[in-house]
Design a protein around this motif. Sequence first.
Motif, PDB file in Angstrom:
ATOM      1  N   LYS A 195       0.793  -1.343   0.048  1.00 41.10           N
ATOM      2  CA  LYS A 195      -0.122  -0.020  -0.062  1.00 41.10           C
ATOM      3  C   LYS A 195       0.932   1.245   0.054  1.00 41.10           C
ATOM      4  CE  LYS A 195      -3.272   2.455   3.272  1.00 41.10           C
ATOM      5  NZ  LYS A 195      -4.091   2.057   4.434  1.00 41.10           N
ATOM      6  N   VAL A 196       0.594   2.274  -0.688  1.00 36.63           N
ATOM      7  CA  VAL A 196       1.253   3.463  -0.813  1.00 36.63           C
ATOM      8  C   VAL A 196       0.952   4.219   0.346  1.00 36.63           C
ATOM      9  CG1 VAL A 196       1.580   5.555  -1.793  1.00 36.63           C
ATOM     10  CG2 VAL A 196       1.290   3.374  -3.397  1.00 36.63           C
ATOM     11  N   ILE A 197       1.716   4.456   1.024  1.00 39.89           N
ATOM     12  CA  ILE A 197       1.586   5.348   2.697  1.00 39.89           C
ATOM     13  C   ILE A 197       1.975   6.737   2.457  1.00 39.89           C
ATOM     14  CG2 ILE A 197       1.638   3.132   3.902  1.00 39.89           C
ATOM     15  CD1 ILE A 197       4.133   3.608   4.876  1.00 39.89           C
ATOM     16  N   ASN A 198       2.783   6.975   1.542  1.00 38.35           N
ATOM     17  CA  ASN A 198       3.206   8.416   1.513  1.00 38.35           C
ATOM     18  C   ASN A 198       3.680   8.896   0.180  1.00 38.35           C
ATOM     19  OD1 ASN A 198       4.106  10.801   2.262  1.00 38.35           O
ATOM     20  ND2 ASN A 198       5.763  10.230   3.703  1.00 38.35           N
ATOM     21  N   ILE A 199       3.371   9.908  -0.473  1.00 38.85           N
ATOM     22  CA  ILE A 199       3.724  10.482  -1.654  1.00 38.85           C
ATOM     23  C   ILE A 199       4.416  11.983  -1.266  1.00 38.85           C
ATOM     24  CG2 ILE A 199       3.424  11.444  -3.838  1.00 38.85           C
ATOM     25  CD1 ILE A 199       1.293   9.188  -4.093  1.00 38.85           C
ATOM     26  N   PHE A 200       5.506  12.149  -1.229  1.00 37.66           N
ATOM     27  CA  PHE A 200       5.791  13.734  -0.717  1.00 37.66           C
ATOM     28  C   PHE A 200       5.154  14.533  -1.786  1.00 37.66           C
ATOM     29  CE2 PHE A 200       8.647  11.144   1.589  1.00 37.66           C
ATOM     30  CZ  PHE A 200       9.193  11.787   2.412  1.00 37.66           C
ATOM     31  N   PRO A 201       4.688  15.988  -1.151  1.00 33.17           N
ATOM     32  CA  PRO A 201       4.245  16.912  -1.985  1.00 33.17           C
ATOM     33  C   PRO A 201       4.974  17.152  -3.285  1.00 33.17           C
ATOM     34  CG  PRO A 201       3.996  17.635   0.347  1.00 33.17           C
ATOM     35  CD  PRO A 201       4.788  16.302   0.008  1.00 33.17           C
ATOM     36  N   THR A 202       6.459  16.989  -3.005  1.00 29.40           N
ATOM     37  CA  THR A 202       7.232  17.462  -4.538  1.00 29.40           C
ATOM     38  C   THR A 202       7.520  16.277  -5.343  1.00 29.40           C
ATOM     39  OG1 THR A 202       9.066  17.076  -2.740  1.00 29.40           O
ATOM     40  CG2 THR A 202       8.478  19.407  -3.280  1.00 29.40           C
ATOM     41  N   LYS A 211      10.917  21.239  -6.500  1.00 35.22           N
ATOM     42  CA  LYS A 211       9.442  21.437  -6.296  1.00 35.22           C
ATOM     43  C   LYS A 211       8.393  20.560  -7.306  1.00 35.22           C
ATOM     44  CE  LYS A 211      10.224  25.964  -4.312  1.00 35.22           C
ATOM     45  NZ  LYS A 211      11.802  25.711  -4.065  1.00 35.22           N
ATOM     46  N   GLY A 212       8.645  19.315  -7.481  1.00 38.59           N
ATOM     47  CA  GLY A 212       7.688  18.508  -8.229  1.00 38.59           C
ATOM     48  C   GLY A 212       8.047  18.558  -9.602  1.00 38.59           C
ATOM     49  N   GLU A 213       8.822  19.500 -10.276  1.00 44.22           N
ATOM     50  CA  GLU A 213       9.305  19.524 -11.432  1.00 44.22           C
ATOM     51  C   GLU A 213      10.001  18.371 -12.099  1.00 44.22           C
ATOM     52  OE1 GLU A 213       8.803  21.419 -15.256  1.00 44.22           O
ATOM     53  OE2 GLU A 213       8.018  22.269 -13.264  1.00 44.22           O
ATOM     54  N   GLY A 214       9.479  17.963 -13.043  1.00 44.19           N
ATOM     55  CA  GLY A 214      10.243  16.623 -13.416  1.00 44.19           C
ATOM     56  C   GLY A 214       9.838  15.109 -13.106  1.00 44.19           C
ATOM     57  N   VAL A 258      16.194  16.136 -14.070  1.00 48.20           N
ATOM     58  CA  VAL A 258      16.847  16.062 -12.597  1.00 48.20           C
ATOM     59  C   VAL A 258      18.341  15.840 -12.778  1.00 48.20           C
ATOM     60  CG1 VAL A 258      17.015  14.248 -10.824  1.00 48.20           C
ATOM     61  CG2 VAL A 258      14.637  14.746 -11.896  1.00 48.20           C
ATOM     62  N   GLY A 259      18.760  15.317 -13.646  1.00 53.90           N
ATOM     63  CA  GLY A 259      20.228  15.610 -13.598  1.00 53.90           C
ATOM     64  C   GLY A 259      20.970  16.740 -14.012  1.00 53.90           C
ATOM     65  N   LYS A 260      20.155  17.622 -14.442  1.00 52.40           N
ATOM     66  CA  LYS A 260      20.685  19.226 -14.782  1.00 52.40           C
ATOM     67  C   LYS A 260      20.516  19.904 -13.725  1.00 52.40           C
ATOM     68  CE  LYS A 260      20.365  18.560 -19.719  1.00 52.40           C
ATOM     69  NZ  LYS A 260      19.340  18.763 -20.888  1.00 52.40           N
ATOM     70  N   ASN A 261      19.433  19.482 -12.742  1.00 48.89           N
ATOM     71  CA  ASN A 261      18.981  20.590 -11.784  1.00 48.89           C
ATOM     72  C   ASN A 261      19.085  20.183 -10.175  1.00 48.89           C
ATOM     73  OD1 ASN A 261      17.631  22.870 -13.650  1.00 48.89           O
ATOM     74  ND2 ASN A 261      16.875  20.895 -14.401  1.00 48.89           N
TER      75      ASN A 261
END
Length: 160
Positions: A58-65, A91-94, A119-122
């Motif tokens: 069961k998925v118990i957590n997904i971070f807001p980002t 902040k969730g981008e990507g 993600v690799g660039k930022n």
Amino acid sequence: MFKKLFGKKETEKFLSPLKGELIPITEVPDEVFAGKMMGDGFAIVPKDNTVVSPITGKVINIFPTKHAIGILADSGREILIHVGIDTVELKGEGFETLVGIDDHVEAGQPLLKVDFDYVGKNATSVITPVIFTNLNESETVTLEKQGAVEQGAEGIISIK
């Protein structure tokens, strides 16, 4: 319940959540993960953009980002998949989540799509730690193989 009471463990099927290079947790370029402060585990240098569930649970957590997902396995193990290092800053981008909190997931089911080029660039790194956050003090994670691993591969680790 009786198996837990009498110390017998069910055989856990644990799959690689990503295609990539399997490395020891101690090689993650972040002292919190490398020092096992959140728990023991392993990491993958990803070669594909889809993260799948390593276990049924069961998925118990997904971070807001969207950079990290917590899963409670049907066996009771808690697993945290933390995509990249310092990715909270994005902040969730990507990131695109494919499941929600309280969803039941099967081993191998897609959880996240990640733009690892972005993600690799930022972010500091794309290395993705997979942490077992509720191991007993005597339990450790052992890599059964290192190097190239396919998404969904079994037998990559053991917990003893």
